[in-house]
Enzyme design. Structure first.
Site, short mmCIF file in Angstrom:
data_model
loop_
_atom_site.label_atom_id
_atom_site.label_comp_id
_atom_site.label_asym_id
_atom_site.label_seq_id
_atom_site.Cartn_x
_atom_site.Cartn_y
_atom_site.Cartn_z
N GLU A 1 0.87 -1.17 0.00
CA GLU A 1 0.00 0.00 0.00
C GLU A 1 0.92 1.22 0.00
O GLU A 1 1.80 1.31 0.86
CB GLU A 1 -0.86 -0.01 1.27
CG GLU A 1 -1.91 1.07 1.24
CD GLU A 1 -2.78 1.11 2.49
OE1 GLU A 1 -2.75 0.15 3.29
OE2 GLU A 1 -3.48 2.12 2.66
N ARG B 1 4.57 -12.83 9.89
CA ARG B 1 5.32 -11.64 9.52
C ARG B 1 6.64 -11.60 10.26
O ARG B 1 6.81 -12.23 11.30
CB ARG B 1 4.51 -10.36 9.76
CG ARG B 1 4.15 -10.07 11.19
CD ARG B 1 3.56 -8.65 11.32
NE ARG B 1 2.57 -8.34 10.31
CZ ARG B 1 2.58 -7.23 9.56
NH1 ARG B 1 3.53 -6.34 9.70
NH2 ARG B 1 1.63 -7.01 8.68
N LYS C 1 4.05 1.08 10.28
CA LYS C 1 4.24 2.31 9.51
C LYS C 1 3.79 3.52 10.31
O LYS C 1 4.38 4.59 10.19
CB LYS C 1 3.41 2.24 8.23
CG LYS C 1 3.98 1.33 7.17
CD LYS C 1 3.11 1.43 5.93
CE LYS C 1 3.31 0.22 5.05
NZ LYS C 1 2.24 0.07 4.07
P1 ATP Z 1 -0.20 -1.41 7.03
O1 ATP Z 1 -1.20 -2.54 7.03
O2 ATP Z 1 0.05 -0.77 8.35
O3 ATP Z 1 -0.40 -0.44 5.92
P2 ATP Z 1 1.69 -3.29 6.04
O4 ATP Z 1 3.03 -3.43 6.66
O5 ATP Z 1 0.75 -4.42 6.04
O6 ATP Z 1 1.17 -2.05 6.76
P3 ATP Z 1 1.54 -3.21 3.15
O7 ATP Z 1 2.02 -2.14 2.28
O8 ATP Z 1 0.12 -3.59 3.08
O9 ATP Z 1 1.90 -2.74 4.60
O10 ATP Z 1 2.46 -4.48 2.97
C1 ATP Z 1 2.80 -5.01 1.71
C2 ATP Z 1 3.08 -6.47 1.83
O11 ATP Z 1 4.17 -6.68 2.72
C3 ATP Z 1 1.90 -7.22 2.38
O12 ATP Z 1 1.75 -8.42 1.63
C4 ATP Z 1 2.29 -7.50 3.80
O13 ATP Z 1 1.71 -8.69 4.25
C5 ATP Z 1 3.82 -7.61 3.70
N1 ATP Z 1 4.44 -7.27 4.98
C6 ATP Z 1 4.29 -6.13 5.67
N2 ATP Z 1 4.97 -6.18 6.83
C7 ATP Z 1 5.58 -7.38 6.86
C8 ATP Z 1 6.44 -8.04 7.81
N3 ATP Z 1 6.79 -7.46 8.95
N4 ATP Z 1 6.87 -9.28 7.51
C9 ATP Z 1 6.52 -9.87 6.35
N5 ATP Z 1 5.72 -9.32 5.44
C10 ATP Z 1 5.24 -8.08 5.67
MG MG Z 2 -1.32 -4.02 4.82
#
Ligand code: ATP
Ligand code: MG
Length: 556
Positions: A36, A261, A271
């Site tokens: 995102e 994760r 974030k």
């Molecule tokens: P938010 O939901 O707060 O916006 P997010 O970390 O989920 O944050 P995204 O941009 O949706 O952000 O993440 C992109 C991809 O990275 C998604 O598939 C998510 O599952 C993966 N991802 C995010 N954080 C982690 C992590 N700590 N470990 C592994 N994968 C992650």
């Molecule tokens: Mg997300």
């Protein structure tokens, strides 16, 4: 460092290999990385990137980059650009497959219309609070909305009016008609569309209704023919809804697979929290070398090779866990040890005058990297006046101190053995200069002196030395779990996480260094040239210590 060899399969690879054996989707493997664009990528995202792109490479498949841009409130083009740069830097390519959920807004709208026509979705007039209240809790069945049984024509009419901007924000939503009694809260008539009068970074003001994550993400997977849609564990409970949409729309059956994760000790990864650190000036920006963001780690000197190696060491887990930051530092050290040129830098200079050395400059050949036979040698100027580290001399040596002392000897790295003859002090009694003699037949590589000093120390010749600023970075938090404390995470910021040394002396070889170059400052630490470094104003960031010294300093 081949990341794919000699490991047993992880559970996702097991699933994929079984799918290939069964000829599912003709044995095709197609993954996606779906950020995102509401912040910068961090080391957790790197885990997901390496996993998604790594699987496609391993199984000769493809990976799409898809921006999950369905929330115009928090998303910005600045983030899109940084995300693309970071993925490329990590060494992966989405080729020509750069997609945006927002490209599918019309298609998603049509999917919603399809559900309404099947009697599977309805427009609800309840407010957000009322909807939440009606949902109740997992232990008791929810209540159906009084608007749940609107007929199809009315629903279609209202949904088109929503799109045409006939209602205020919050006045109406579109909900899936599933089961208000489901033990899974996500199945209790989840919201599919909401009204938002916010311009979108790509579609501008074309839309005033936006699909929710659950309606955009899965459908985008299907549109792109994604075979294995890999996400983190918190989406496990969303999987029934993911599958419900596929079944009721009769679209391509992407399969959602969840893994744990990445969590790292001494690090926050949300974030929202990273944004706080930046906005409230706890750090100097998203790319501050103390941040777990990829741009921060890059600036600090972490290499893509090291990060890929780290994500491989961590493996793929099904349960949440916390990885020790020391493992990431280990991976960085392992990589830099093989590749970093060894150079000499004096952090805290003490002048040494070689009284019996002629007033001349001699060019000494010194090995660039003993770990790498290909790395070659470089010329390092040596002369009558040198700098050594203050800490490499002790007037009243403690027990087992083997470095320079009055009347003692040390070897200067790659040069000669020297003997301290005289100590010069300032008015306060501080040692400011040493007068030493050098042993003529003791030159490194052709030593015939027969002397065996116990220590070798580094040095820089004075007239050729260059001033440099060194930024000594350390862990940003003082506790392993800043997220799980009673106090706010910012109460645990390590106040010593940045120490600046303004007047270090480095050898002239570093004059032409470029941002991103990395070195081992021998006997000190690994350093990388900072983004803001110029040949007039050299700046180096400490990437990682030579050894894991953190535990020791904490025990003190
Ligand atoms: P938010 O939901 O707060 O916006 P997010 O970390 O989920 O944050 P995204 O941009 O949706 O952000 O993440 C992109 C991809 O990275 C998604 O598939 C998510 O599952 C993966 N991802 C995010 N954080 C982690 C992590 N700590 N470990 C592994 N994968 C992650
Ligand atoms: Mg997300």
């Amino acid at each position: 460092m081949d990341e794919s060899v000699n490991k047993t399969l992880n559970f996702i690879e097991d699933i994929i290999e079984e799918d290939i054996r069964n000829g599912k989707h003709g044995g095709r493997v197609h993954t996606r990385f779906p950020p995102e664009p509401n912040g910068y990528l961090h080391i957790g995202h790197a885990k997901s990137i390496c996993l998604n792109f790594g699987l496609a490479l391993k199984y000769k498949g493809k990976t799409n980059l898809r921006f999950d841009d369905t929330n115009p409130v928090t998303e910005e083009t600045e983030y899109v650009e940084s995300i693309k740069q970071d993925i490329q830097w990590l060494g992966f390519s989405w080729e020509d497959r750069e997609f945006y959920a927002s490209d599918y807004f019309e298609q998603l709208f049509q999917f919603a219309v399809q559900l309404i026509k099947k009697g599977k979705a309805y427009v609800d007039d309840l407010s957000a609070e009322e909807i939440a209240k009606y949902k109740k809790s997992p232990t008791e069945a929810g209540l159906e909305s009084p608007f749940r049984n609107r007929n199809i024509e009315e629903n279609l009419d209202l949904f088109f009016k929503m799109r045409d901007g006939k209602f205020q924000e919050g006045e109406k939503v579109l909900r899936a008609k599933i089961d208000m009694g489901s033990p899974n809260m996500h199945m209790r008539d989840p919201i599919l569309y909401r009204i938002l009068y916010k311009p979108h970074h790509r579609t501008g003001t074309e839309w005033c209704i936006y699909p929710m994550y659950d309606f955009a993400h899965g459908q985008s997977d299907s549109i792109e023919g994604i075979t294995h849609s890999i996400c983190t564990l918190e989406f496990e409970n969303h999987r029934p809804l993911y599958n419900w949409c596929i079944e009721n729309l009769g679209i391509f059956p992407s399969q959602q697979i969840e893994f744990a994760r990445l969590n790292l000790s001494y690090t926050v990864m949300s974030k929202r929290k990273l944004l706080q650190l930046v906005r409230e000036n706890y750090v100097e920006g998203w790319d501050d070398p103390r941040m777990p963001t990829l741009c921060g780690l890059r600036r600090r000197g972490y290499t893509p090779e090291a990060i890929r190696h780290f994500t491989n060491l961590v493996g793929i887990a099904r349960r949440d866990n916390v990885i020790d930051l020391a493992l990431l530092e280990f991976a960085v050290r392992e990589d830099l040890n093989k590749r970093a040129t060894r150079v000499m830098a004096i952090f805290d200079p003490l002048k040494v005058i070689l009284t019996n050395y002629e007033n001349q400059i001699e060019q000494l050949e010194i090995e660039n990297n003993p770990e790498d036979p290909e790395a070659g040698k470089r010329l390092v100027p040596f002369g009558k006046v040198l700098y050594i580290e203050q800490e490499d001399f002790m007037e009243n040596p403690v027990d087992k101190y083997f470095r320079l002392t009055k009347d003692g000897m040390v070897r200067l790295k790659g040069a000669y053995i020297v003997k301290c003859e005289e100590i010069i002090k300032d008015n306060n009694g501080k040692v400011i200069e040493l007068h030493c003699s050098y042993i003529q037949n003791s030159k490194s590589g052709q030593d015939q002196s027969g002397l065996k000093p116990k220590a070798t120390i580094h040095w820089v010749e004075e007239s050729n030395a260059i001033n440099a600023e060194l930024r000594l970075y350390d862990r940003l938090f003082t506790v392993p779990d800043p997220d799980d404390q009673e106090l706010d995470f910012k109460a645990f910021i390590n106040k010593d996480s940045l120490v600046k040394i303004k007047a270090a002396k480095v050898e002239p070889f570093l004059k032409s260094t470029k941002p991103g170059n990395f070195y081992q400052f021998i006997r000190k630490a690994y350093f990388a040239t900072d983004l803001d470094s110029t040949s007039e104003n050299l700046i180096f960031n400490r990437t990682v210590n030579l050894k894991d010294s953190w535990q020791k300093t904490q025990d003190k």
